[in-house]
Write an enzyme that holds these catalytic residues in place. Structure first.
Site, PDB file in Angstrom:
ATOM      1  N   TYR A 158      23.544  57.360  67.764  1.00 51.83           N
ATOM      2  CA  TYR A 158      24.036  56.739  66.468  1.00 51.83           C
ATOM      3  C   TYR A 158      24.624  55.318  66.429  1.00 51.83           C
ATOM      4  CZ  TYR A 158      22.679  61.253  64.128  1.00 51.83           C
ATOM      5  OH  TYR A 158      21.730  62.455  63.672  1.00 51.83           O
ATOM      6  N   PRO A 217      20.541  60.650  54.875  1.00 52.52           N
ATOM      7  CA  PRO A 217      20.017  61.445  56.033  1.00 52.52           C
ATOM      8  C   PRO A 217      20.914  61.312  57.268  1.00 52.52           C
ATOM      9  CG  PRO A 217      18.842  59.196  55.534  1.00 52.52           C
ATOM     10  CD  PRO A 217      19.610  59.678  54.411  1.00 52.52           C
ATOM     11  N   LYS A 259      21.333  66.451  57.764  1.00 44.07           N
ATOM     12  CA  LYS A 259      21.669  67.748  56.907  1.00 44.07           C
ATOM     13  C   LYS A 259      20.572  68.449  55.835  1.00 44.07           C
ATOM     14  CE  LYS A 259      25.113  69.026  59.016  1.00 44.07           C
ATOM     15  NZ  LYS A 259      24.503  69.535  60.262  1.00 44.07           N
ATOM     16  N   HIS A 281      18.897  70.063  72.338  1.00 43.47           N
ATOM     17  CA  HIS A 281      19.808  68.952  72.712  1.00 43.47           C
ATOM     18  C   HIS A 281      21.478  69.372  72.754  1.00 43.47           C
ATOM     19  CE1 HIS A 281      17.294  64.966  72.059  1.00 43.47           C
ATOM     20  NE2 HIS A 281      16.610  66.329  72.512  1.00 43.47           N
ATOM     21  N   TYR A 292      27.985  68.818  62.843  1.00 42.67           N
ATOM     22  CA  TYR A 292      26.736  68.454  63.478  1.00 42.67           C
ATOM     23  C   TYR A 292      25.530  69.543  63.658  1.00 42.67           C
ATOM     24  CZ  TYR A 292      23.211  65.275  64.990  1.00 42.67           C
ATOM     25  OH  TYR A 292      21.864  64.676  65.324  1.00 42.67           O
TER      26      TYR A 292
END
Ligand code: FAD
Ligand code: DHB
Length: 394
Positions: A201, A293, A297, A72, A385
């Site tokens: 998100y 979560p 990570k 992604h 990220y």
């Protein structure tokens, strides 16, 4: 019995460490208190950093991941009813993440281990570790009614947050840092196509939501829930309605729903235990630290601990050089605290907090708006990220 390294726990950290050491000719034994099927039945993380992908390649267990996983290049942030894309690879010079479930990583590692004939004892009861502050540690356990004792050079505590290894260290030798969040995540897995090509998100007045996936036909969704919530009180229909409510109109419209094949609630916690080495005992992964979560990570940190630990042990056995062992804890913790910070920040930005009220919500909205408009702020999110480079944290 004898083994050079006894590894407690067959989650991702124990299995990956076992694979990296065993393929280099080091004699390892993995002791796991649950059954193989039980371990494989736990649905957990889904996003792998490039560093984790590379480590799985080095461990020789990446073929199925490359065939079935998906890279992604971006994620979407949803707030005020609108989605905003964060171009992860554009902002990080081409870095991206791999979407491939922890369950599949675990299965690939278990299959490789059994194909190579390296030993794992499942359903090992009453595992106890002894004399790890001496030159000759021991591990005892019971299996199929027999008491077994294993002598070893090192013990790797890869037994998760509730394991026996950290609990065996004298309290005076440990410093712990903890934050418990006042909410949990209710997760659902369903055989439905994901609502979007990339993860969403979402920050919403009702609470956080995350749209993730395992494949083009298997979706993983989470919504923020109360800590008192009971899974039994969440019918599929109630879950889908709550999720739809927290998405933008287009995603809400296109969301394909179906029966859940797994539904569970996970509490959210930040936790670090320092140091991560006690004589001949090393802690790795969730045994030493937990992140909430948000930001994905947990599994990636477990992999980076294992990278440092496997390098340290290979150096010890190959060159009789103890430098890696001596710096293991310090090197891991530098990286861990950066991931702790990022996970705490993403959690704070995206969830509804019971005690911060309308002021807290306005601050979140201002930060989200800044984040998607400022290249500097988006880059900071993207860099973290996709995973900070190892040399950044050394
Ligand atoms: P674990 O996976 O916990 O493995 C430890 C193993 O040790 C287990 O198999 C356990 O049975 C075994 N064990 C424990 N005690 C003993 C004992 N006494 N003797 C022998 N064996 C023992 N991370 C994300 O990035 N995204 C997510 O969505 C996400 N969801 C999660 C949901 C839940 C409910 C949990 C608990 C974690 C989640 N995580 C998530 C975190 C991620 O899954 C973990 O960081 C990762 O599993 C850590 O791997 P590990 O091998 O260190 O520990
Ligand atoms: C998943 C979990 C996460 O915590 C996250 O940030 C992204 C994806 C998942 O389970 O797919």
């Amino acid at each position: 019995m004898q083994a050079q390294v006894v590894i407690i726990g067959s989650g991702p950290s124990g299995l990956l460490l076992g694979q990296l050491l065993s393929q280099a000719g080091i004699d390892t034994l993995i002791l796991e208190r649950k059954s193989r099927d039980y371990v494989l039945g736990r649905i957990r993380a889904g996003v792998l950093e490039q560093g984790t992908v590379s480590l799985l390649e080095a461990a020789g267990v990446a073929d199925r991941m490359h065939a079935e996983g998906e890279f992604h290049d971006g994620i979407e942030l949803c707030f005020d009813g609108t989605r905003h894309r964060i171009d992860l690879s554009g902002l990080t010079g081409g870095k991206r993440v791999m979407v491939y479930g922890q369950t599949e990583v675990t299965r690939d590692l278990m299959d490789a281990r059994s194909a190579a004939g390296f030993k794992t004892v499942y359903e090992a009861e009453d595992v106890q570790i002894h004399d790890f502050d001496s030159a000759r540690p021991r591990v005892t356990y019971r299996h199929q009614g027999q008491n077994v004792e294993v002598h070893c050079d090192f013990i790797a505590g890869c037994d998760g947050y509730h394991g026996v290894c950290r609990a065996s260290v004298p309290e005076s030798a440990l410093t712990t840092y903890e934050r418990v969040y006042p909410f949990g995540w209710l997760g659902v897995l369903s055989h439905t196509p994901p609502v979007s090509d990339e993860l969403i998100y979402s920050n919403h007045a009702d609470g956080f939501a995350l749209c993730s996936m395992r494949s083009r036909t298997l979706s993983r969704y989470y919504i923020q829930c109360s800590l008192d919530d009971d899974v039994a009180a969440w019918s599929d229909e109630r879950f889908w309605d709550a999720l739809r409510q927290r998405l933008d109109p287009e995603a809400a419209e296109t969301l394909v729903t179906g029966p859940s094949i797994e539904k569970s609630i996970a509490p959210l916690r930040s936790f670090v235990a320092e140091p991560m080495r006690f004589g001949r005992l090393f802690l790795a992964g969730d045994a030493a630290h937990i992140v909430p979560p948000t930001g994905a990570k947990g599994l990636n940190l477990a992999a980076s601990d294992v990278q440092y630990l496997s390098e340290a042990l290979l150096r010890y056995y190959g060159e009789k050089d103890e430098a890696g062992i001596n710096t293991y804890s310090e090197r891991c913790l530098k990286r861990i605290w950066k991931a702790e910070r990022f996970s705490w920040w993403m959690t704070s930005l995206l969830h509804k907090f019971p005690d911060t009220g309308p002021f807290g919500q306005k601050i979140q909205q201002a930060e989200l708006d800044y984040l998607v408009r400022s290249t500097a702020a988006s880059t900071a999110l993207a860099e973290n990220y996709v995973g900070l480079p190892f040399d950044f944290s050394d």
